[in-house]
Design an enzyme around this catalytic site. Sequence first.
Site, mmCIF file in Angstrom:
data_model
loop_
_atom_site.group_PDB
_atom_site.id
_atom_site.type_symbol
_atom_site.label_atom_id
_atom_site.label_comp_id
_atom_site.label_asym_id
_atom_site.label_seq_id
_atom_site.Cartn_x
_atom_site.Cartn_y
_atom_site.Cartn_z
ATOM 1 N N SER A 22 0.812 -1.227 0.000
ATOM 2 C CA SER A 22 0.000 0.000 0.000
ATOM 3 C C SER A 22 0.841 1.272 0.000
ATOM 4 O O SER A 22 1.698 1.462 0.873
ATOM 5 C CB SER A 22 -0.892 -0.025 1.256
ATOM 6 O OG SER A 22 -1.337 1.263 1.588
ATOM 7 N N GLY A 23 0.547 2.160 -0.926
ATOM 8 C CA GLY A 23 1.238 3.446 -0.958
ATOM 9 C C GLY A 23 0.943 4.271 0.291
ATOM 10 O O GLY A 23 1.827 4.924 0.851
ATOM 11 N N LEU A 24 -0.302 4.206 0.722
ATOM 12 C CA LEU A 24 -0.676 4.933 1.942
ATOM 13 C C LEU A 24 0.133 4.418 3.130
ATOM 14 O O LEU A 24 0.702 5.201 3.905
ATOM 15 C CB LEU A 24 -2.178 4.747 2.203
ATOM 16 C CG LEU A 24 -2.687 5.195 3.576
ATOM 17 C CD1 LEU A 24 -2.588 6.699 3.729
ATOM 18 C CD2 LEU A 24 -4.116 4.735 3.805
ATOM 19 N N ASP A 44 0.264 10.402 2.052
ATOM 20 C CA ASP A 44 0.243 9.716 0.754
ATOM 21 C C ASP A 44 -0.049 10.743 -0.350
ATOM 22 O O ASP A 44 -1.132 10.765 -0.920
ATOM 23 C CB ASP A 44 -0.854 8.635 0.832
ATOM 24 C CG ASP A 44 -0.979 7.803 -0.422
ATOM 25 O OD1 ASP A 44 -0.023 7.753 -1.218
ATOM 26 O OD2 ASP A 44 -2.056 7.194 -0.600
ATOM 27 N N ASP A 47 0.858 -1.333 -5.183
ATOM 28 C CA ASP A 47 0.202 -0.056 -5.466
ATOM 29 C C ASP A 47 1.270 0.873 -6.050
ATOM 30 O O ASP A 47 2.193 1.270 -5.343
ATOM 31 C CB ASP A 47 -0.335 0.481 -4.131
ATOM 32 C CG ASP A 47 -0.928 1.870 -4.245
ATOM 33 O OD1 ASP A 47 -1.124 2.365 -5.372
ATOM 34 O OD2 ASP A 47 -1.215 2.459 -3.173
ATOM 35 N N ASP A 59 0.663 3.855 -7.552
ATOM 36 C CA ASP A 59 0.133 5.214 -7.740
ATOM 37 C C ASP A 59 -0.157 5.496 -9.216
ATOM 38 O O ASP A 59 -0.864 4.756 -9.860
ATOM 39 C CB ASP A 59 1.111 6.232 -7.153
ATOM 40 C CG ASP A 59 1.058 6.272 -5.632
ATOM 41 O OD1 ASP A 59 0.257 5.524 -5.050
ATOM 42 O OD2 ASP A 59 1.812 7.041 -5.027
ATOM 43 N N GLU A 113 -3.016 4.034 -11.378
ATOM 44 C CA GLU A 113 -4.313 4.726 -11.331
ATOM 45 C C GLU A 113 -4.339 5.929 -12.275
ATOM 46 O O GLU A 113 -3.287 6.478 -12.628
ATOM 47 C CB GLU A 113 -4.618 5.156 -9.892
ATOM 48 C CG GLU A 113 -3.667 6.186 -9.326
ATOM 49 C CD GLU A 113 -3.749 6.306 -7.796
ATOM 50 O OE1 GLU A 113 -3.660 5.268 -7.102
ATOM 51 O OE2 GLU A 113 -3.869 7.443 -7.294
ATOM 52 N N LYS A 147 -0.006 12.717 -7.260
ATOM 53 C CA LYS A 147 -1.348 12.358 -6.789
ATOM 54 C C LYS A 147 -1.521 12.617 -5.292
ATOM 55 O O LYS A 147 -0.540 12.815 -4.567
ATOM 56 C CB LYS A 147 -1.629 10.892 -7.080
ATOM 57 C CG LYS A 147 -0.617 9.947 -6.490
ATOM 58 C CD LYS A 147 -1.212 8.766 -5.836
ATOM 59 C CE LYS A 147 -1.715 8.970 -4.430
ATOM 60 N NZ LYS A 147 -2.169 7.692 -3.841
ATOM 61 N N ASN A 191 -3.865 11.062 -1.893
ATOM 62 C CA ASN A 191 -4.672 9.904 -1.495
ATOM 63 C C ASN A 191 -6.144 10.153 -1.804
ATOM 64 O O ASN A 191 -6.653 11.263 -1.634
ATOM 65 C CB ASN A 191 -4.480 9.600 0.002
ATOM 66 C CG ASN A 191 -5.249 8.366 0.422
ATOM 67 O OD1 ASN A 191 -6.412 8.435 0.802
ATOM 68 N ND2 ASN A 191 -4.619 7.214 0.314
ATOM 69 N N SER A 192 -6.834 9.101 -2.224
ATOM 70 C CA SER A 192 -8.217 9.209 -2.679
ATOM 71 C C SER A 192 -9.181 9.736 -1.618
ATOM 72 O O SER A 192 -10.249 10.238 -1.944
ATOM 73 C CB SER A 192 -8.706 7.841 -3.147
ATOM 74 O OG SER A 192 -7.824 7.300 -4.072
ATOM 75 N N ARG A 205 -6.490 1.213 -12.455
ATOM 76 C CA ARG A 205 -7.413 1.692 -11.412
ATOM 77 C C ARG A 205 -8.058 2.991 -11.865
ATOM 78 O O ARG A 205 -7.350 3.927 -12.257
ATOM 79 C CB ARG A 205 -6.610 1.905 -10.133
ATOM 80 C CG ARG A 205 -7.261 2.767 -9.069
ATOM 81 C CD ARG A 205 -6.462 2.654 -7.793
ATOM 82 N NE ARG A 205 -6.708 3.690 -6.841
ATOM 83 C CZ ARG A 205 -6.139 3.747 -5.632
ATOM 84 N NH1 ARG A 205 -5.265 2.801 -5.274
ATOM 85 N NH2 ARG A 205 -6.403 4.728 -4.808
ATOM 86 N N HIS A 240 -12.343 2.254 -7.645
ATOM 87 C CA HIS A 240 -12.292 2.773 -6.280
ATOM 88 C C HIS A 240 -13.514 3.643 -6.008
ATOM 89 O O HIS A 240 -14.021 4.314 -6.911
ATOM 90 C CB HIS A 240 -11.004 3.572 -6.068
ATOM 91 C CG HIS A 240 -10.571 3.633 -4.624
ATOM 92 N ND1 HIS A 240 -11.210 2.953 -3.618
ATOM 93 C CD2 HIS A 240 -9.553 4.299 -4.025
ATOM 94 C CE1 HIS A 240 -10.600 3.199 -2.465
ATOM 95 N NE2 HIS A 240 -9.591 4.015 -2.671
HETATM 96 C C1 SPV Z 1 -3.388 2.592 -0.755
HETATM 97 O O1 SPV Z 1 -3.505 1.700 0.087
HETATM 98 O O2 SPV Z 1 -2.424 3.332 -0.834
HETATM 99 C C2 SPV Z 1 -4.453 2.792 -1.741
HETATM 100 C C3 SPV Z 1 -5.832 2.544 -1.354
HETATM 101 O O3 SPV Z 1 -4.172 3.234 -2.831
HETATM 102 S S1 SPV Z 1 -6.473 4.063 -0.822
HETATM 103 O O4 SPV Z 1 -5.727 4.520 0.320
HETATM 104 O O5 SPV Z 1 -7.859 3.782 -0.521
HETATM 105 O O6 SPV Z 1 -6.392 5.020 -1.908
HETATM 106 MG MG MG Z 2 -2.363 4.161 -2.851
#
Ligand code: SPV
Ligand code: MG
Length: 295
Positions: free
Chosen positions: A53-55, A65, A92, A94, A121, A127, A129-130, A165, A196
Amino acid sequence: MTVVSNSYVETSSRALVLRDAFESGRLVKVAGAHDGLSARLAMEAGFDAVWASGLEISAAQGLPDVSLLGMAEYLAGATAMQQAVSIPVVADCDTGFGGSLNAAYTMRRYEGAGVAGICIEDKIFPKRNSFLDAGQKLLETDEFGSKLEAAKKAQARPETLLIARTEAFICGMGVDEALRRCHQYVDAGADAVLVHSKSAEAGEVVSFMRQWQHRAPVVIVPTTYADFSVQEAQEAGISMVIYANQGMRASVKAVRDTWAVVLAEGSTASVEPHIATVKDIFSLSGIDHWLGDDK
Ligand code: SPV
Ligand code: MG
């Protein structure tokens, strides 16, 4: 459980595990992680795969993130996870860390590290975080399609998965736009799509699934619609469910609660029964593999 794997030998078969599951309709359950230990905990729990996970990788460095870390840093995290487990690692990546050339280089480097799949994505680099209300913007579909094509062309092993994504729902667009984008991404070579959503209900992904007609496997990340069960996901025709950050959130709460008690009580006595033993940490970090009888 053997906690140390021979990651270099098993890389191809790990991607095939995911492809087989997609073909047989077996839902793949994936846990987010950020290092070797958190990846091992996911494997020990029985998850089918690990999400690098990037986060989590960013947060583990004390950073948000928002594209502060570079590709080499995320890759180092994914590599540690890959080497720590024998289940597939889906990375992930990004936005692919830039334009088409970066997406191609990302594929080459992550494949070299042995990951089973990469996910990129359709947001614009850098970017955010979503779940941040930060004016998310998407790339034009053609431009993202070119990135996917570049990543696909750079792929060395046919079984490696390229997951495209879309953040269409994250950006407030409707199901038609999410579908339009995902069809174009599959046309560009994506092996699966991640749709997502930050809605509190699963409605967006469910209505996507009704119209998608199983064109390619669909991956979801049910963070905000937490009551959407794996059974419901399976019934909707979803192929992979990623619990992207719950492991890290569980750790944060446990550590915070533990330290509060230790400072309040002036000793660690009352927390000892509730925390992992040092022996457990030795075991999780592969002591048997490294020292064997010498330990
Ligand atoms: C991550 O885990 O970094 C993701 C999922 O990309 S989210 O945090 O929901 O974007
Ligand atoms: Mg991510």
